[in-house]
Design an enzyme around this catalytic site. Structure first.
Site, mmCIF file in Angstrom:
data_model
loop_
_atom_site.group_PDB
_atom_site.id
_atom_site.type_symbol
_atom_site.label_atom_id
_atom_site.label_comp_id
_atom_site.label_asym_id
_atom_site.label_seq_id
_atom_site.Cartn_x
_atom_site.Cartn_y
_atom_site.Cartn_z
ATOM 1 N N HIS B 135 -56.101 -47.003 -47.455
ATOM 2 C CA HIS B 135 -54.979 -46.542 -46.625
ATOM 3 C C HIS B 135 -54.546 -47.743 -45.774
ATOM 4 O O HIS B 135 -55.370 -48.590 -45.432
ATOM 5 C CB HIS B 135 -55.507 -45.409 -45.746
ATOM 6 C CG HIS B 135 -54.482 -44.713 -44.913
ATOM 7 N ND1 HIS B 135 -54.029 -45.219 -43.724
ATOM 8 C CD2 HIS B 135 -53.860 -43.515 -45.073
ATOM 9 C CE1 HIS B 135 -53.165 -44.365 -43.188
ATOM 10 N NE2 HIS B 135 -53.044 -43.329 -43.998
ATOM 11 N N ASP B 212 -64.241 -45.986 -44.124
ATOM 12 C CA ASP B 212 -63.152 -45.100 -43.733
ATOM 13 C C ASP B 212 -63.502 -43.702 -44.256
ATOM 14 O O ASP B 212 -63.412 -43.444 -45.459
ATOM 15 C CB ASP B 212 -61.846 -45.613 -44.335
ATOM 16 C CG ASP B 212 -60.672 -44.662 -44.078
ATOM 17 O OD1 ASP B 212 -60.901 -43.546 -43.560
ATOM 18 O OD2 ASP B 212 -59.531 -45.036 -44.402
ATOM 19 N N GLN B 215 -61.066 -39.086 -45.286
ATOM 20 C CA GLN B 215 -60.983 -38.039 -46.308
ATOM 21 C C GLN B 215 -62.339 -37.475 -46.698
ATOM 22 O O GLN B 215 -62.407 -36.389 -47.260
ATOM 23 C CB GLN B 215 -60.268 -38.565 -47.565
ATOM 24 C CG GLN B 215 -58.805 -38.898 -47.351
ATOM 25 C CD GLN B 215 -58.011 -37.747 -46.772
ATOM 26 O OE1 GLN B 215 -58.354 -36.565 -46.915
ATOM 27 N NE2 GLN B 215 -56.944 -38.069 -46.065
ATOM 28 N N LYS B 238 -57.811 -33.815 -39.556
ATOM 29 C CA LYS B 238 -57.941 -33.536 -40.984
ATOM 30 C C LYS B 238 -59.106 -32.599 -41.267
ATOM 31 O O LYS B 238 -59.389 -32.280 -42.412
ATOM 32 C CB LYS B 238 -58.140 -34.846 -41.757
ATOM 33 C CG LYS B 238 -56.934 -35.786 -41.701
ATOM 34 C CD LYS B 238 -57.203 -37.022 -42.526
ATOM 35 C CE LYS B 238 -56.240 -38.157 -42.222
ATOM 36 N NZ LYS B 238 -54.914 -37.974 -42.823
ATOM 37 N N CYS B 377 -48.991 -43.886 -47.246
ATOM 38 C CA CYS B 377 -49.593 -45.011 -46.521
ATOM 39 C C CYS B 377 -50.576 -45.779 -47.384
ATOM 40 O O CYS B 377 -51.603 -46.257 -46.895
ATOM 41 C CB CYS B 377 -50.294 -44.560 -45.248
ATOM 42 S SG CYS B 377 -49.205 -43.817 -44.057
HETATM 43 C C1 PLP Z 1 -58.144 -42.537 -46.272
HETATM 44 C C2 PLP Z 1 -57.414 -42.474 -44.963
HETATM 45 N N1 PLP Z 1 -57.663 -43.401 -44.035
HETATM 46 C C3 PLP Z 1 -57.060 -43.388 -42.847
HETATM 47 C C4 PLP Z 1 -56.131 -42.418 -42.520
HETATM 48 C C5 PLP Z 1 -55.468 -42.491 -41.183
HETATM 49 O O1 PLP Z 1 -55.758 -41.393 -40.410
HETATM 50 P P1 PLP Z 1 -55.062 -41.210 -39.011
HETATM 51 O O2 PLP Z 1 -53.598 -41.190 -39.267
HETATM 52 O O3 PLP Z 1 -55.582 -39.910 -38.504
HETATM 53 O O4 PLP Z 1 -55.451 -42.369 -38.167
HETATM 54 C C6 PLP Z 1 -55.845 -41.432 -43.453
HETATM 55 C C7 PLP Z 1 -54.857 -40.373 -43.153
HETATM 56 O O5 PLP Z 1 -53.749 -40.311 -43.562
HETATM 57 C C8 PLP Z 1 -56.487 -41.463 -44.700
HETATM 58 O O6 PLP Z 1 -56.226 -40.551 -45.635
#
Ligand code: PLP
Lengths: 126, 420
Positions: B135, B212, B215, B238, B377
């Site tokens: 991401h 990370d 998910q 999430k 993203c």
């Molecule tokens: C794999 C992953 N990393 C990071 C994020 C970023 O999360 P947040 O927008 O809550 O910071 C997301 C969410 O869209 C994600 O799916």
């Protein structure tokens, strides 16, 4: 749904008018909608300050591409000043479908590209 | 702690999905005159009444600033906030609640590591290794920190099935690698990465492993000690909790040696005009008034998930994903990105012929079906597959096979409309 994707939208998307490139266009401008990845290039050929030929190329959603296709039809025969006077409402009327805030950028990308070209803006280097 | 004993009963261990759905007020609403079919859980989940009520109750009965007052309410709020930290620590089996730092979201957690650890340790010649399936929030902070420190950023490529290219790994993960940062589950491909194995490989070359978990933590049981991760980032929103709060788990020795990220109140032990001394963990990294109600909401969300059992959550999603995988494959012209159901989480990103994903999503929306369209993203993944965007349907505890049937019907509508 039939509202947003009326037949004429699908028709212009599936069978775009004036799609391609002109030989030696007088005006050319390209821009993208980074949010969706929609991309449009518009080219114009002038006789004095009147548009005699218009073409577009691009990729993206049905709304953005149909809007570009319709717009090229619309501007042929118009003067540059007439194009400068075109507004968002003209595009919405031309599309004839209700456009929500999220899709507005898609609907208006072609106008944005056209106007930038007509006002003589330099293309943003990629 | 008495303040956290919610008035509502915790979720029972085995419940029907219909019963679970009743806990989510939003699922009863209609969209465009149709029942809401919420299939955008990868972006953000909905909230059960237990979470909403826990936050309401906090504002009605307990609110004051934390860590500062000696009055009753401040102590009550502090206890509730710290109890939330304890719950989070237990949920991921952290050795100590001090190792749980509350942030705004996964993005801020990853930035914290990149800026605080990265700026203190990286220098020219060092390498940061990430993957092509990250991401943007696990790409951009590293790009920025590499620019600042002169370190080099490298990417583990992905294969045609959307998995990490393990053959390329030994060439990329070397003694020059100081950080290996990767996602536990891709938010586009659904791929579940072998976290423990990757962490071990990072440690073998002396690199720290930053995971990370945005998910994975909401969907799979997580044990930071078994995985041996150095840092783990995830977001409350999430996993049934509120927006505005996220978590960074860190190895204690690393956190202790790191400089602060943001400066201000709460994070200091002593401020003199000549300089300051930092507070102990976790407060060193929590500058300013934190998201107190949100922490309490997150604790209620965790309580809810624990009531269901993370094993049940995983099993339910696997069942739905397999069903969706099979049903979507019936739709001619549809192509799903990423590995088969056995090796993925509960999300399916796909393309439908040459119909633009925004058009697919807009057509589904007219039937009350919420899916996501775009690059989610994760532009490098889309570039890899030569796509600008995909449509993504993603599942959680309250989704049903009937909702997947509705999705499939909607896709047939889109095909008919576009003459596909
Ligand atoms: C794999 C992953 N990393 C990071 C994020 C970023 O999360 P947040 O927008 O809550 O910071 C997301 C969410 O869209 C994600 O799916």
């Amino acid at each position: 749904m039939d509202d947003l994707y009326r037949e004429n939208i699908i028709d212009h998307y599936r069978h775009p008018r004036n799609k391609g490139h002109l030989d030696h266009p007088d005006i050319r401008y390209h821009d993208v909608n980074p949010f969706c990845g929609d991309e449009i290039t518009i080219e114009l050929k002038l006789d004095g300050d009147r548009i005699v030929e218009a073409a577009f190329d691009g990729k993206g959603c049905a709304i953005s591409q149909a809007s570009a296709s319709m717009l090229t039809e619309e501007v042929i025969g118009k003067t540059l000043d007439e194009v400068k006077a075109m507004s968002k409402d003209d595009i919405l009327e031309m599309l004839g479908i209700p456009i929500g805030p999220v899709r507005m950028k898609c609907a208006l990308l072609a106008l944005k590209v056209l106007k930038a070209g007509v006002w003589g803006l330099e293309e943003w280097p990629e | 702690m008495s303040v956290m004993t919610a008035t509502l009963p915790p979720a029972a261990a085995v419940r029907s999905v219909a019963d679970i759905r009743r806990d989510f007020p939003i699922l009863a609403r209609e969209v465009h005159g149709r029942p809401l079919t919420y299939l955008d859980n990868t972006a953000s989940s909905q909230k059960p009444i237990q979470v909403i009520e826990a936050m309401n109750r906090y504002y009605r009965e307990m609110h004051a600033n934390v860590h500062r007052g000696v009055h009753f309410l401040s102590e009550t709020a502090t206890a509730a906030y710290e109890n939330a930290r304890l719950r989070v620590a237990r949920f991921i089996n952290a050795p100590h609640p001090k190792q749980i730092i509350f942030t705004r979201n996964t993005t801020e957690s990853l930035n914290l590591v990149a800026y605080s650890w990265g700026r203190a340790h990286l220098k020219p010649g060092d390498e940061v290794l990430i993957t092509e399936m990250e991401h943007h929030s696990n790409i951009v902070p590293w790009q920025l920190v590499c620019e600042m420190t002169g370190a080099t950023l490298r990417y583990v490529p992905i294969t045609a099935t959307g998995e990490l290219d393990f053959e390329a790994l030994p060439r990329l993960l070397t003694e020059r690698t100081k950080v290996f940062a990767f996602t536990a589950m891709s938010n586009v491909l659904g791929t579940i990465n072998p976290v423990a194995e990757l962490v071990a490989q990072a440690h073998a070359v002396g690199a720290i492993a930053v995971v990370d978990g945005a998910q994975s933590v909401p969907h799979l049981a997580t044990d930071v000690q078994a995985l041996d991760v150095d840092f783990l980032a995830f977001s409350s929103h999430k996993m049934l909790g509120p927006t505005g709060i996220g978590v960074l788990y860190g190895r204690r020795s690393l956190l202790e040696a790191m400089p602060p990220f943001l400066g201000g109140g709460d994070m200091i032990r002593e401020v003199k005009m000549s300089g300051s001394r930092w507070n102990e963990l976790p407060y060193k990294f929590e500058a300013g008034t934190p998201a107190i109600a949100e922490a309490i909401g997150l604790a209620a969300a965790i309580e809810y998930l624990e009531g269901l059992g993370m094993d049940w959550v995983g099993a339910h999603e696997r069942e739905l994903t397999t069903y969706a995988w099979n049903r979507l494959h019936e739709v001619e012209g549809l192509r799903i990105l990423g590995p088969e159901p056995a090796r993925r989480g509960g999300l399916l990103a796909f393309v439908l012929g040459d119909i633009h994903p925004h058009d697919v999503a807009a057509i589904l929306d007219q039937d009350g079906i919420a899916v996501r369209a775009g690059h989610h993203c994760a532009q490098p993944i889309h570039d890899h597959f030569g796509l600008v965007a995909t449509t993504r349907a993603s599942f959680y505890i309250y989704n049903t096979p009937e909702e997947i049937d509705r999705l499939v019907l909607g896709l047939y509508k889109a095909k008919a409309l576009f003459d596909l």
